[in-house]
Motif scaffolding. Sequence first.
Motif, PDB file in Angstrom:
ATOM      1  N   CYS A  40      14.777 -63.249  50.785  1.00 40.19           N
ATOM      2  CA  CYS A  40      14.053 -62.354  49.895  1.00 40.19           C
ATOM      3  C   CYS A  40      12.713 -62.993  49.538  1.00 40.19           C
ATOM      4  N   CYS A  43      12.946 -63.772  45.347  1.00 38.68           N
ATOM      5  CA  CYS A  43      13.794 -64.810  44.755  1.00 38.68           C
ATOM      6  C   CYS A  43      14.168 -65.908  45.760  1.00 38.68           C
ATOM      7  N   CYS A  65      16.438 -55.889  46.586  1.00 43.74           N
ATOM      8  CA  CYS A  65      17.176 -57.120  46.853  1.00 43.74           C
ATOM      9  C   CYS A  65      18.466 -57.109  46.039  1.00 43.74           C
ATOM     10  N   CYS A  68      18.006 -60.164  43.110  1.00 39.87           N
ATOM     11  CA  CYS A  68      17.031 -60.091  42.009  1.00 39.87           C
ATOM     12  C   CYS A  68      16.570 -58.659  41.750  1.00 39.87           C
ATOM     13  N   SER A  70      14.407 -56.920  43.064  1.00 42.41           N
ATOM     14  CA  SER A  70      13.005 -56.566  43.283  1.00 42.41           C
ATOM     15  C   SER A  70      12.900 -55.680  44.530  1.00 42.41           C
TER      16      SER A  70
HETATM   17 ZN    ZN Z   1      15.527 -61.233  45.713  1.00 43.37          ZN
END
Ligand code: ZN
Length: 268
Positions: A40, A43, A65, A68, A70
């Motif tokens: 990712c 993160c 993701c 996290c 995002s």
């Molecule tokens: Zn992530």
Amino acid sequence: MNVIFVGFVVILGAIIGSFLNVVIARYNTGMSFLSGRSMCFSCGKTLVWYELIPVVSFLAQRGRCRSCTSAISRQYLLVELFTAAVFVAVFLKDLSVAVIAYHLMVFSALVVIGVYDFKHKIIPDGAVYFFITLSFVGLLFVHSGYVALPMIDAPLLRDFVGGPLIALPFAGLWYFSKGAWIGFGDAKLALGMGWFLGLEQAFFAVTIASWIGAAVGIVLIALGKIPGVSARFRHFTAKSEIAFGPFLIIGTLAVFFFDINPLILVIR
Ligand SMILES: [Zn+2]
């Protein structure tokens, strides 16, 4: 082509598209295309196998993701779907395995060039030199639908000059504008187009690219002037730089897959 075979080609295209995403993301970063696990970008968590399934994992995770949450760029999904569509189109068009493999490599290179240029406004040298090499090799061996024998289907002088003739105006624009109107990468891309498509079809591909490029430019500038339209378009003016590579590639795809040849010259 039966349904199972189309399904197989779609999966193959999505997997290759997934690899092309890696190439686009890692080009010029010093990271290897082939080694190193995907992670990712937010993160840094290494992705596990079910997060790497093309198209499916993006949709299942709703584009986020799993660690996290995002957002993952929609580019990943779009490139996988687009590559799958191009692969199906190649299989529908070509007959022999060698020619199909050749065209899959050509269009994979063009996907990388187009997406990278769209994102970074520069044509990646590695991909465009790969395309130029393929297009030159194609001159010698690949004719539409079959692998030519160089002894029998020898390319003519006009096949060789096609590339330089298409590239020359781009190189001129680059030289005289000192790189302001167009990048030298566009001239390299045009060289490959001339050899890949042949002079007449490449000329028409450039024409299509210019029409679409101009239309998109006008629409973006107009959107920027309308009050209340999303601020994303506000910064577009007549002086804005829009990468031309993606348009050249759209023109190439259009001419190749729809077999557009308005000037069938019978000189040869
Ligand atoms: Zn992530």
